[in-house]
Scaffold this motif. Structure first.
Motif, PDB file in Angstrom:
ATOM      1  N   ASP A   1       0.829  -1.207   0.000  1.00  0.00           N
ATOM      2  CA  ASP A   1       0.000   0.000   0.000  1.00  0.00           C
ATOM      3  C   ASP A   1       0.863   1.256   0.000  1.00  0.00           C
ATOM      4  N   CYS A   2       1.919   1.260   0.816  1.00  0.00           N
ATOM      5  CA  CYS A   2       2.767   2.451   0.903  1.00  0.00           C
ATOM      6  C   CYS A   2       3.615   2.627  -0.349  1.00  0.00           C
ATOM      7  N   LEU A   3       3.986   1.517  -0.994  1.00  0.00           N
ATOM      8  CA  LEU A   3       4.706   1.624  -2.257  1.00  0.00           C
ATOM      9  C   LEU A   3       3.805   2.198  -3.350  1.00  0.00           C
ATOM     10  N   ALA A   4       2.535   1.773  -3.347  1.00  0.00           N
ATOM     11  CA  ALA A   4       1.595   2.228  -4.373  1.00  0.00           C
ATOM     12  C   ALA A   4       1.143   3.661  -4.118  1.00  0.00           C
ATOM     13  N   THR A   5       0.829   3.969  -2.868  1.00  0.00           N
ATOM     14  CA  THR A   5       0.344   5.306  -2.503  1.00  0.00           C
ATOM     15  C   THR A   5       1.021   5.734  -1.214  1.00  0.00           C
ATOM     16  N   PRO A   6       2.195   6.334  -1.287  1.00  0.00           N
ATOM     17  CA  PRO A   6       2.907   6.734  -0.068  1.00  0.00           C
ATOM     18  C   PRO A   6       2.101   7.759   0.733  1.00  0.00           C
ATOM     19  N   PRO A   7       1.968   7.559   2.044  1.00  0.00           N
ATOM     20  CA  PRO A   7       1.265   8.537   2.872  1.00  0.00           C
ATOM     21  C   PRO A   7       2.107   9.789   3.038  1.00  0.00           C
ATOM     22  N   PRO A   8       1.514  10.901   3.436  1.00  0.00           N
ATOM     23  CA  PRO A   8       2.272  12.154   3.556  1.00  0.00           C
ATOM     24  C   PRO A   8       3.207  12.201   4.752  1.00  0.00           C
ATOM     25  N   TRP A   9       2.997  11.338   5.746  1.00  0.00           N
ATOM     26  CA  TRP A   9       3.945  11.319   6.862  1.00  0.00           C
ATOM     27  C   TRP A   9       5.156  10.467   6.503  1.00  0.00           C
ATOM     28  N   GLY A  10       6.237  10.668   7.246  1.00  0.00           N
ATOM     29  CA  GLY A  10       7.457   9.942   6.955  1.00  0.00           C
ATOM     30  C   GLY A  10       7.479   8.548   7.529  1.00  0.00           C
ATOM     31  N   ARG A  11       7.201   8.440   8.848  1.00  0.00           N
ATOM     32  CA  ARG A  11       7.208   7.153   9.537  1.00  0.00           C
ATOM     33  C   ARG A  11       5.991   7.080  10.450  1.00  0.00           C
ATOM     34  N   GLY A  12       5.372   5.922  10.497  1.00  0.00           N
ATOM     35  CA  GLY A  12       4.226   5.719  11.376  1.00  0.00           C
ATOM     36  C   GLY A  12       4.468   4.547  12.303  1.00  0.00           C
ATOM     37  N   ARG A  13       4.126   4.699  13.572  1.00  0.00           N
ATOM     38  CA  ARG A  13       4.268   3.630  14.547  1.00  0.00           C
ATOM     39  C   ARG A  13       3.034   3.596  15.453  1.00  0.00           C
ATOM     40  N   SER A  14       2.708   2.413  15.927  1.00  0.00           N
ATOM     41  CA  SER A  14       1.581   2.223  16.848  1.00  0.00           C
ATOM     42  C   SER A  14       1.996   1.243  17.925  1.00  0.00           C
ATOM     43  N   ALA A  15       1.407   1.398  19.104  1.00  0.00           N
ATOM     44  CA  ALA A  15       1.758   0.517  20.216  1.00  0.00           C
ATOM     45  C   ALA A  15       1.004  -0.805  20.157  1.00  0.00           C
ATOM     46  N   LEU A  16      -0.308  -0.759  19.854  1.00  0.00           N
ATOM     47  CA  LEU A  16      -1.166  -1.935  19.951  1.00  0.00           C
ATOM     48  C   LEU A  16      -1.904  -2.209  18.659  1.00  0.00           C
ATOM     49  N   ARG A  17      -2.255  -3.472  18.469  1.00  0.00           N
ATOM     50  CA  ARG A  17      -3.272  -3.797  17.459  1.00  0.00           C
ATOM     51  C   ARG A  17      -4.635  -3.438  18.040  1.00  0.00           C
ATOM     52  N   TYR A  18      -5.450  -2.790  17.225  1.00  0.00           N
ATOM     53  CA  TYR A  18      -6.810  -2.465  17.656  1.00  0.00           C
ATOM     54  C   TYR A  18      -7.692  -3.666  17.333  1.00  0.00           C
ATOM     55  N   ASP A  19      -8.050  -4.435  18.358  1.00  0.00           N
ATOM     56  CA  ASP A  19      -8.811  -5.664  18.162  1.00  0.00           C
ATOM     57  C   ASP A  19      -9.758  -5.867  19.345  1.00  0.00           C
ATOM     58  N   ASP A  20     -10.347  -7.030  19.437  1.00  0.00           N
ATOM     59  CA  ASP A  20     -11.324  -7.287  20.500  1.00  0.00           C
ATOM     60  C   ASP A  20     -10.714  -7.145  21.892  1.00  0.00           C
TER      61      ASP A  20
END
Length: 248
Positions: free
Chosen positions: A75-94
């Motif tokens: 997805d990022c190769l096809a359509t790079p987002p405007p931010w440089g790097r993205g990180r998250s702490a948790l998976r959003y799940d049940d």
């Protein structure tokens, strides 16, 4: 040891023991008894899935196995987002949803330092380069109804822990948009077009600086992308994204 400070610590310790006896600490997610306030029981803790490497260097989406070469998702190769790097702490799940929603809508602001600690661990490389932390804003009417902006609460917790300044008024939400919850990816993108701006009087707080954009949950990236574009147009040197959780 100073006698006064020793007595003060003793008094706090006694008060804690008495309070725990009267109101035993409970799991912040399920209300089961725990050893100390502001913690999770073993079952709730073991159900959480933290986002760890290998992951996409751009959006932070985890890979099942490490890819060869530059770790960037399709997805990022096809359509790079405007931010440089993205990180998250948790998976959003049940497992994480009750914790996240309890903080977001349930006035559980005492969780801020715990959650921000997880975010610091996930985004250590981003925070090392950040000049200023900017939370994703709420529209003023939604802020009035909710009474607090969960992204700003997390941003200030991160700022207190790291010493990085927080600019919580530079980025403004000027368009009241419908909830993104039931919208498709393309609908989400259209929904936030023109929704954000950088206040003219506060451009100096982001211009020429590396901005760490903070939010609670990353879903499609439409909101974060719209914010990042506005910050870059206002002169930010770069924008990185750090969220508490992300949909995988």
């Amino acid at each position: 040891m100073d006698r006064g400070s020793g007595l003060s610590r003793l008094a706090r310790g006694v008060a804690t023991v008495v309070l725990d006896a009267l109101l035993p600490p409970r799991c912040v997610t399920c209300d089961e008894p725990v050893d100390r306030p502001g913690s999770l029981c073993l079952q709730c803790w073991s159900g959480l899935t933290f986002v760890t490497r290998p992951l996409c260097a751009v959006c932070g989406d985890p890979f099942e196995t490490a890819p060869p070469g530059e770790p960037v998702c399709g997805d990022c190769l096809a359509t790079p987002p405007p931010w440089g790097r993205g990180r998250s702490a948790l998976r959003y799940d049940d497992a994480s949803r009750p914790l996240v929603l309890g903080f977001k809508h349930g006035d559980r602001l005492h969780l801020a330092s715990l959650l921000a600690g997880w975010m610091r661990a996930a985004g250590a490389e981003l925070m090392a380069d950040a000049d200023v932390i900017v939370p994703v804003p709420l529209h003023r009417w939604r802020l009035l109804a909710r009474r607090y902006n969960q992204a700003a609460v997390l941003a200030h917790a991160l700022g207190r822990a790291t010493g990085i300044p927080v600019s919580d008024r530079a980025l403004q939400r000027v368009k009241r948009t419908p909830s993104q919850g039931r919208l498709t990816r393309s609908q989400r993108a259209r929904n936030v077009q023109g929704a954000f701006r950088v206040a003219a009087s506060r451009r100096t707080e982001v211009a020429g600086r590396r901005v760490l954009l903070v939010d609670d949950v990353l879903t499609s990236g439409a909101t974060a992308g719209a914010c990042a574009r506005v910050l870059l147009r206002a002169g930010a040197e770069a924008v990185d994204l750090l969220t508490l959780a992300r949909v995988v």
